[in-house]
Design a protein around this motif. Sequence first.
Motif, PDB file in Angstrom:
ATOM      1  N   GLY A  93       0.811  -1.214   0.000  1.00 48.95           N
ATOM      2  CA  GLY A  93       0.000   0.000   0.000  1.00 48.95           C
ATOM      3  C   GLY A  93       0.838   1.253   0.000  1.00 48.95           C
ATOM      4  N   SER A 133      -2.485   3.326  -1.669  1.00 48.47           N
ATOM      5  CA  SER A 133      -3.475   2.620  -0.861  1.00 48.47           C
ATOM      6  C   SER A 133      -4.723   2.264  -1.662  1.00 48.47           C
ATOM      7  CB  SER A 133      -3.867   3.487   0.345  1.00 48.47           C
ATOM      8  OG  SER A 133      -2.751   3.740   1.162  1.00 48.47           O
ATOM      9  N   TYR A 170      -6.233  -1.449  -2.057  1.00 45.58           N
ATOM     10  CA  TYR A 170      -7.594  -1.679  -1.571  1.00 45.58           C
ATOM     11  C   TYR A 170      -8.449  -2.372  -2.631  1.00 45.58           C
ATOM     12  CZ  TYR A 170     -12.130  -0.513   0.525  1.00 45.58           C
ATOM     13  OH  TYR A 170     -13.379  -0.572   1.065  1.00 45.58           O
ATOM     14  N   SER A 219      -4.842  -0.830   3.925  1.00 40.59           N
ATOM     15  CA  SER A 219      -5.016   0.180   2.882  1.00 40.59           C
ATOM     16  C   SER A 219      -6.204   1.097   3.202  1.00 40.59           C
ATOM     17  CB  SER A 219      -5.220  -0.490   1.519  1.00 40.59           C
ATOM     18  OG  SER A 219      -6.318  -1.384   1.538  1.00 40.59           O
ATOM     19  N   SER A 253      -5.060   3.401   5.938  1.00 41.01           N
ATOM     20  CA  SER A 253      -4.119   4.372   5.406  1.00 41.01           C
ATOM     21  C   SER A 253      -4.832   5.482   4.652  1.00 41.01           C
ATOM     22  CB  SER A 253      -3.120   3.663   4.483  1.00 41.01           C
ATOM     23  OG  SER A 253      -2.165   4.573   3.976  1.00 41.01           O
ATOM     24  N   GLY A 276       0.542   3.112   6.307  1.00 38.71           N
ATOM     25  CA  GLY A 276       0.127   1.803   5.826  1.00 38.71           C
ATOM     26  C   GLY A 276       0.850   0.686   6.554  1.00 38.71           C
TER      27      GLY A 276
END
Length: 474
Positions: free
Chosen positions: A76, A81, A85, A125, A128, A399
């Motif tokens: 990430g 991120s 994700y 993620s 973050s 992350g």
Amino acid sequence: MITATQELPSSKISLGRIIAATSFGFVVTQLDVTIVNVALPHIASDLAVHVSGLQWVVDAYTLPFAVLMLSAGVLGDHFGSRCAYLAGLAIFGFASLACGLAPNVVTLIAARAAQGAGAALLIPSSLSLLNHAAGNNHGLRAHAVSLWTAAGGVAIASGPIIGGLLLASMGWRSIFLVNLPLCVIGGAFTLRALPSSAPEGTTHQLDLLGQTFAILSLTGLTFAVIELRPLGVAHPLVIGGAVLAIVAGVAFYVVELKSSEPMIPFGLFRLPNFTPAVIFGTLMNLTYYGMIFVLSLYLQQARSYSAFEAGLAYLPLTATFIFSNVASGIVGARTGPRPPMIVGALTTVGGFAMLSRLGATTPYIAMLLPFVIIPAGMGFAIPAMTATVLSSVDRSRSGTASAVVNAARQTGGTIGVAIYGAIMGSEPAQIVRGLELASLTSVGLLLLATILAWKYIRRVHSIALDAMNVRQRD
């Protein structure tokens, strides 16, 4: 006052849109936990699985969830991120399809492991993304994390009811297939709601050797604990699992010390608040995941509840998460993290103490109060713990930091299921005795967590200079 439409300092996207987009990942990972636990007796009957096999159905998910989350945090930070994700949602969706089509327990366990890999990408993620959006605003971060956690609370609360309905109408395979539309909707919403997120100048590389040793160590430990009861302490496989856990754990530590890009930056553990918060979260997950496994057997095998009745019984155990999560964000933004963590842990201790008194014929009304108190305490403590960890690190490492704390928590959950499952038998009297032992164990562990929070957690504004000094020494 922070509202759900307040503009975020870094992305200029409303807080509500950020939370909605990132919550889909948390929802599917949490929904899977409670739904699967309700379905365990049905899986056992259909696939001829014993208690140790059921432990693997649960831990095959939480084990890769824990160990791969460390590398997922680096991915990430490195690729962005948002990219991590979306990849997590895709992997989780395809793995859920494989679970729903599994012809035997071996295939089901393998597909559950793939689900865990997808979940490992989703959690760090999403956290973050929230952390980057909040910038340096501690109050906004606490509020965002509490609402994100509350979304997971909704999933946990609805999981038993949804699971009971699906089991009654379409069988246990449907509990996995329900994830597919959620992953598709979550991916589409994320593509629309969130812009592409580039890494903030990070060049961290994957520590493949360290990752391998981490997987071997936790797998060996989990295997030894789960198989201890059916095979016996002197069995070569149990001894081999324990030896593998120790040797691989030592090798992991040595590799991490020598690596220029370690999977776990040990400098994080010198930051004020970081280590005690991580231990606190680990103990919370160990007790909760372990007790959910035990209660699933207690309700359906010791008390002869149907899956739907067990789902209804679980509802107060999970529903109060929602309200306590939100309350934690409000209180934590004003008082700092220590009061919510202490109050939450002590509240949970009281609930577990009450569970230790349950018998096979105890009226449900006697279960109701602890089923309300336990999630209220945990829901009050966990958002404060999470916000504490995120506040302790630079945004460029958010992350990785969120991956470390969530990996530790999932490791705690994995070990909790293994340990608590090992003390359970298959007869109603053995299950009741196992519930008592597990409850008292949880009381002791959470008292330890309370002491850690009381002695070592400080307000965020008071640790800024210390954290800066640690980073300078690194």
